[in-house]
Each structure stands twice: as C-alpha cells, then as structure tokens.
Scaffold this active site. Structure first.
Site, PDB file in Angstrom:
ATOM      1  N   HIS A 116     -33.480  31.627  17.942  1.00  0.00           N
ATOM      2  CA  HIS A 116     -33.937  31.694  19.327  1.00  0.00           C
ATOM      3  C   HIS A 116     -34.749  30.451  19.689  1.00  0.00           C
ATOM      4  O   HIS A 116     -35.753  30.159  19.059  1.00  0.00           O
ATOM      5  CB  HIS A 116     -34.780  32.945  19.635  1.00  0.00           C
ATOM      6  CG  HIS A 116     -34.572  33.384  21.057  1.00  0.00           C
ATOM      7  ND1 HIS A 116     -35.176  32.763  22.101  1.00  0.00           N
ATOM      8  CD2 HIS A 116     -33.760  34.327  21.585  1.00  0.00           C
ATOM      9  CE1 HIS A 116     -34.759  33.330  23.221  1.00  0.00           C
ATOM     10  NE2 HIS A 116     -33.900  34.274  22.942  1.00  0.00           N
ATOM     11  N   ARG A 144     -23.156  40.057  31.429  1.00  0.00           N
ATOM     12  CA  ARG A 144     -23.399  38.859  32.246  1.00  0.00           C
ATOM     13  C   ARG A 144     -22.677  37.621  31.711  1.00  0.00           C
ATOM     14  O   ARG A 144     -22.442  36.687  32.453  1.00  0.00           O
ATOM     15  CB  ARG A 144     -24.904  38.579  32.374  1.00  0.00           C
ATOM     16  CG  ARG A 144     -25.563  38.120  31.115  1.00  0.00           C
ATOM     17  CD  ARG A 144     -26.972  37.648  31.355  1.00  0.00           C
ATOM     18  NE  ARG A 144     -27.869  38.721  31.720  1.00  0.00           N
ATOM     19  CZ  ARG A 144     -29.195  38.672  31.532  1.00  0.00           C
ATOM     20  NH1 ARG A 144     -29.740  37.596  31.012  1.00  0.00           N
ATOM     21  NH2 ARG A 144     -29.963  39.667  31.870  1.00  0.00           N
ATOM     22  N   THR A 202     -33.000  37.185  25.318  1.00  0.00           N
ATOM     23  CA  THR A 202     -33.647  38.237  24.534  1.00  0.00           C
ATOM     24  C   THR A 202     -35.128  37.909  24.325  1.00  0.00           C
ATOM     25  O   THR A 202     -35.461  36.996  23.580  1.00  0.00           O
ATOM     26  CB  THR A 202     -32.937  38.390  23.161  1.00  0.00           C
ATOM     27  OG1 THR A 202     -31.530  38.327  23.380  1.00  0.00           O
ATOM     28  CG2 THR A 202     -33.308  39.697  22.502  1.00  0.00           C
ATOM     29  N   ARG A 233     -23.663  41.997  26.178  1.00  0.00           N
ATOM     30  CA  ARG A 233     -24.796  42.649  26.853  1.00  0.00           C
ATOM     31  C   ARG A 233     -24.299  43.836  27.652  1.00  0.00           C
ATOM     32  O   ARG A 233     -23.159  43.865  28.114  1.00  0.00           O
ATOM     33  CB  ARG A 233     -25.493  41.654  27.789  1.00  0.00           C
ATOM     34  CG  ARG A 233     -26.204  40.522  27.060  1.00  0.00           C
ATOM     35  CD  ARG A 233     -27.002  39.700  28.056  1.00  0.00           C
ATOM     36  NE  ARG A 233     -28.095  40.470  28.603  1.00  0.00           N
ATOM     37  CZ  ARG A 233     -29.367  40.354  28.219  1.00  0.00           C
ATOM     38  NH1 ARG A 233     -29.716  39.464  27.314  1.00  0.00           N
ATOM     39  NH2 ARG A 233     -30.291  41.092  28.772  1.00  0.00           N
ATOM     40  N   GLU A 285     -33.286  39.089  11.350  1.00  0.00           N
ATOM     41  CA  GLU A 285     -33.298  37.768  11.983  1.00  0.00           C
ATOM     42  C   GLU A 285     -34.661  37.612  12.626  1.00  0.00           C
ATOM     43  O   GLU A 285     -35.057  38.407  13.484  1.00  0.00           O
ATOM     44  CB  GLU A 285     -32.178  37.652  13.032  1.00  0.00           C
ATOM     45  CG  GLU A 285     -32.208  36.273  13.701  1.00  0.00           C
ATOM     46  CD  GLU A 285     -31.009  36.001  14.597  1.00  0.00           C
ATOM     47  OE1 GLU A 285     -29.915  36.546  14.354  1.00  0.00           O
ATOM     48  OE2 GLU A 285     -31.185  35.232  15.564  1.00  0.00           O
ATOM     49  N   ASN A 330     -23.926  30.452  18.564  1.00  0.00           N
ATOM     50  CA  ASN A 330     -23.807  31.462  19.620  1.00  0.00           C
ATOM     51  C   ASN A 330     -23.107  30.809  20.829  1.00  0.00           C
ATOM     52  O   ASN A 330     -23.612  29.832  21.389  1.00  0.00           O
ATOM     53  CB  ASN A 330     -25.222  31.941  19.984  1.00  0.00           C
ATOM     54  CG  ASN A 330     -25.212  32.968  21.092  1.00  0.00           C
ATOM     55  OD1 ASN A 330     -24.453  32.837  22.051  1.00  0.00           O
ATOM     56  ND2 ASN A 330     -26.060  33.967  20.981  1.00  0.00           N
ATOM     57  N   GLU A 337     -23.977  40.552  18.467  1.00  0.00           N
ATOM     58  CA  GLU A 337     -25.308  41.022  18.885  1.00  0.00           C
ATOM     59  C   GLU A 337     -25.112  42.113  19.920  1.00  0.00           C
ATOM     60  O   GLU A 337     -24.297  41.964  20.837  1.00  0.00           O
ATOM     61  CB  GLU A 337     -26.100  39.882  19.525  1.00  0.00           C
ATOM     62  CG  GLU A 337     -26.545  38.836  18.554  1.00  0.00           C
ATOM     63  CD  GLU A 337     -27.297  37.718  19.271  1.00  0.00           C
ATOM     64  OE1 GLU A 337     -27.552  37.821  20.482  1.00  0.00           O
ATOM     65  OE2 GLU A 337     -27.605  36.742  18.603  1.00  0.00           O
ATOM     66  N   HIS A 358     -23.028  37.868  22.068  1.00  0.00           N
ATOM     67  CA  HIS A 358     -23.863  38.999  22.473  1.00  0.00           C
ATOM     68  C   HIS A 358     -23.148  39.715  23.617  1.00  0.00           C
ATOM     69  O   HIS A 358     -23.013  39.160  24.713  1.00  0.00           O
ATOM     70  CB  HIS A 358     -25.231  38.457  22.932  1.00  0.00           C
ATOM     71  CG  HIS A 358     -26.219  39.523  23.288  1.00  0.00           C
ATOM     72  ND1 HIS A 358     -27.522  39.235  23.622  1.00  0.00           N
ATOM     73  CD2 HIS A 358     -26.113  40.868  23.383  1.00  0.00           C
ATOM     74  CE1 HIS A 358     -28.162  40.352  23.895  1.00  0.00           C
ATOM     75  NE2 HIS A 358     -27.335  41.366  23.768  1.00  0.00           N
TER      76      HIS A 358
HETATM   77  N1  PXP Z   1     -30.559  35.136  17.970  1.00  0.00           N
HETATM   78  C1  PXP Z   1     -30.591  36.181  18.830  1.00  0.00           C
HETATM   79  C2  PXP Z   1     -30.783  37.548  18.265  1.00  0.00           C
HETATM   80  C3  PXP Z   1     -30.445  35.989  20.211  1.00  0.00           C
HETATM   81  O1  PXP Z   1     -30.487  37.049  21.046  1.00  0.00           O
HETATM   82  C4  PXP Z   1     -30.222  34.680  20.688  1.00  0.00           C
HETATM   83  C5  PXP Z   1     -30.015  34.454  22.147  1.00  0.00           C
HETATM   84  O2  PXP Z   1     -28.848  35.064  22.566  1.00  0.00           O
HETATM   85  C6  PXP Z   1     -30.164  33.637  19.759  1.00  0.00           C
HETATM   86  C7  PXP Z   1     -30.362  33.880  18.399  1.00  0.00           C
HETATM   87  C8  PXP Z   1     -29.884  32.224  20.171  1.00  0.00           C
HETATM   88  O3  PXP Z   1     -30.905  31.753  20.964  1.00  0.00           O
HETATM   89  P1  PXP Z   1     -30.713  30.384  21.723  1.00  0.00           P
HETATM   90  O4  PXP Z   1     -29.604  30.578  22.696  1.00  0.00           O
HETATM   91  O5  PXP Z   1     -32.035  30.162  22.370  1.00  0.00           O
HETATM   92  O6  PXP Z   1     -30.377  29.356  20.689  1.00  0.00           O
END
Ligand code: PXP
Length: 264
Positions: A217, A70, A122, A66, A172, A28, A91, A64
């Site tokens: 996450h 942001r 999230t 949003r 997920e 990400n 996302e 993502h």
């Molecule tokens: N998966 C999803 C659905 C998320 O919203 C996020 C955060 O944007 C992540 C994974 C990745 O999380 P992190 O940035 O904490 O690795």
C-alpha cells in the site's frame, strides 16, 4: 497433468517457497481497469497488462473485486483466472457474495481486506481481532476450497495474533502510514513507521514461523527499498505507483524499474 503444466506447477512451488531472500513482486492491475471504467469502454485491458507484467518478471498478479465494482469487474476475474502463468491474488471483502465467487474461481491467494464504499482506496487494515469468529470461518471456508488466505492488517501485535488464531497462511502488512509519512516529508514518522513494520515482521515470525508476511500500500520506487530490505518479507503488492510509471515507460519497463528499486 501435461508436461507444461507440470513444469509450471514445479516453478510455482519453487517460487512460493521464495528461498531467494528477496521479496517477490505482486503487481496490482486494478488501475488499468479504473482507466477503462472511466469511459465504460473495453480498453485498456487489465488482462493484457497482467500478462505484460508477468513477461517482465512479476511474481504474481493482484486484483481487487470491490463490492461497488468501481474498477475490476467479475468478467476480469474469470478471464484472468484462466490465463495467468503466475499466481492470482484476489483481494476481497469478507462477504458471502465474494466468498461464492472466490470458491468458484479458486485463485491461488485470497487477501481479505476491509472495504468502505466512500474510501478512495483501502484505508486501514482489517480488524481481525474485532471479528475473530467471522474471519476464522471465512479463512476456513476458503482453505477448504483449496485457496491460500492472507489477511491485510495494520502492523499491530493484536492483529497479528488474531490472524495467527484465524489460521491464515499469510498476513499483508499495511504500509500506508509509512508511505504517507514520506509524502508529507516527515522523516521522524517515516522511521517510526518503518520500525513498526520491522517489529511486526519479527513478531509474526515468532508467533508462527510458517506464516508468510507480505506488505503493501502506497509503495513507490522512492520508498520501496527500505521495506524490501526487511528480513522475512515474502512479497510486496504494488499497484498505483507502478501503473502510474507505466503511463510513461510502458508496463514491462515499469515492472523492471520497480524490481530494480526493490533489490538494488
Ligand atoms: N495491498 C492491498 C491489500 C491493497 O488493498 C492495495 C490497494 O488496492 C495494495 C496492496 C496496493 O496499494 P497501491 O495501489 O497503493 O500500491
């Protein structure tokens, strides 16, 4: 289809089957855009970061978009869609605005996530069980546009069941509680949360053997291995910690280090 496109699509098909028994790594790159937006300038480029991740072995790129824009901007989504060699995982919240963008961009994956304006990231998974009809409709519209759909949920039976009812291609599992327990040094809670995730994978596979199970996450090089070793996990999506590593070692090395931490 050109020869290169044929080779690429065959490779993607093989990759998407992931017969290796090891989870794939989706990176990400939102927080490259966070740094750019902090000054409202044109650098650093999330696209360049994504291409470096792919070069270093990332299996997919997550962004993502949003509602508050942001970090990732609309232009990033369109620019990246034309240039990624792997798969884009977009996302987004289940809104009509995002649905229209996704149907135009046609990423390989859309991951539907909950969004609250004031949140830092999230927080918590999507309440699929509580909005079954709405989400079924979104899943179906995205799939009709040729997009595979994943639902970001907490590792709870009723959410898994609801995701299966919606016809999602993947779920997920939210690993935030597991990661937070680790950061708090609460070893017992880490074990409990790990068990919840392991059980969720088993239950998901029992309910629908074709459902892909991803997780993400709060994953870092320190806590990722236990999650990566869970049998049946298809892909891990990792952002913040990997981008933080990249500040010191560079993007490519950060991807290599995360893959090593996953698979060692
Ligand atoms: N998966 C999803 C659905 C998320 O919203 C996020 C955060 O944007 C992540 C994974 C990745 O999380 P992190 O940035 O904490 O690795």
């Amino acid at each position: 289809m050109t020869d290169t496109a044929k080779i690429l699509s065959t490779t993607l098909e093989q990759n998407s089957q992931n017969t290796s028994n090891k989870p794939l790594l989706g990176v990400n790159v939102d927080h490259v855009a966070t740094l750019r937006q902090a000054r409202g300038v044109s650098y650093p480029s999330p696209l360049v970061a994504a291409l470096l991740c792919e070069k270093a072995g990332a299996d997919g790129i997550t962004i993502h978009l949003r509602e508050d824009r942001r970090h990732i901007q609309d232009a990033d989504v369109y620019e990246m869609a034309g240039q990624l060699a792997t798969r884009m995982n977009l996302e987004m919240a289940a809104t009509t605005e995002m649905l229209a963008i996704a149907c135009e961009v046609k990423p390989y994956w859309v991951c539907l996530v909950p969004e609250k304006r004031a949140e830092l990231t999230t927080e918590g998974g999507l309440d699929v069980a509580g909005q079954l009809d709405l989400l079924k409709d979104y899943v179906s519209k995205l799939q009709t546009a040729g997009i595979k759909v994943s639902l970001f949920i907490d590792p709870e039976n009723k959410q898994i069941e609801a995701a299966v009812t919606c016809g999602a291609d993947a779920i997920e599992l939210h690993t935030g509680s597991y990661a937070e327990a680790g950061l708090a040094g609460d070893v017992d809670k880490v074990s409990v949360e790990l068990e919840r995730i392991k059980n969720a994978v088993i239950i998901a596979k029992k309910m629908d053997s074709k459902l892909l199970v991803n997780a993400g996450h709060g994953l870092t090089r320190d806590n990722v291995n236990a999650i990566a070793q869970i049998d049946g996990i298809y892909e891990l999506n990792i952002g913040h910690a990997l981008i933080a590593d990249a500040l010191f070692v560079g993007m490519e090395q950060a991807v290599i280090m995360m893959k090593t931490a996953m698979h060692e």
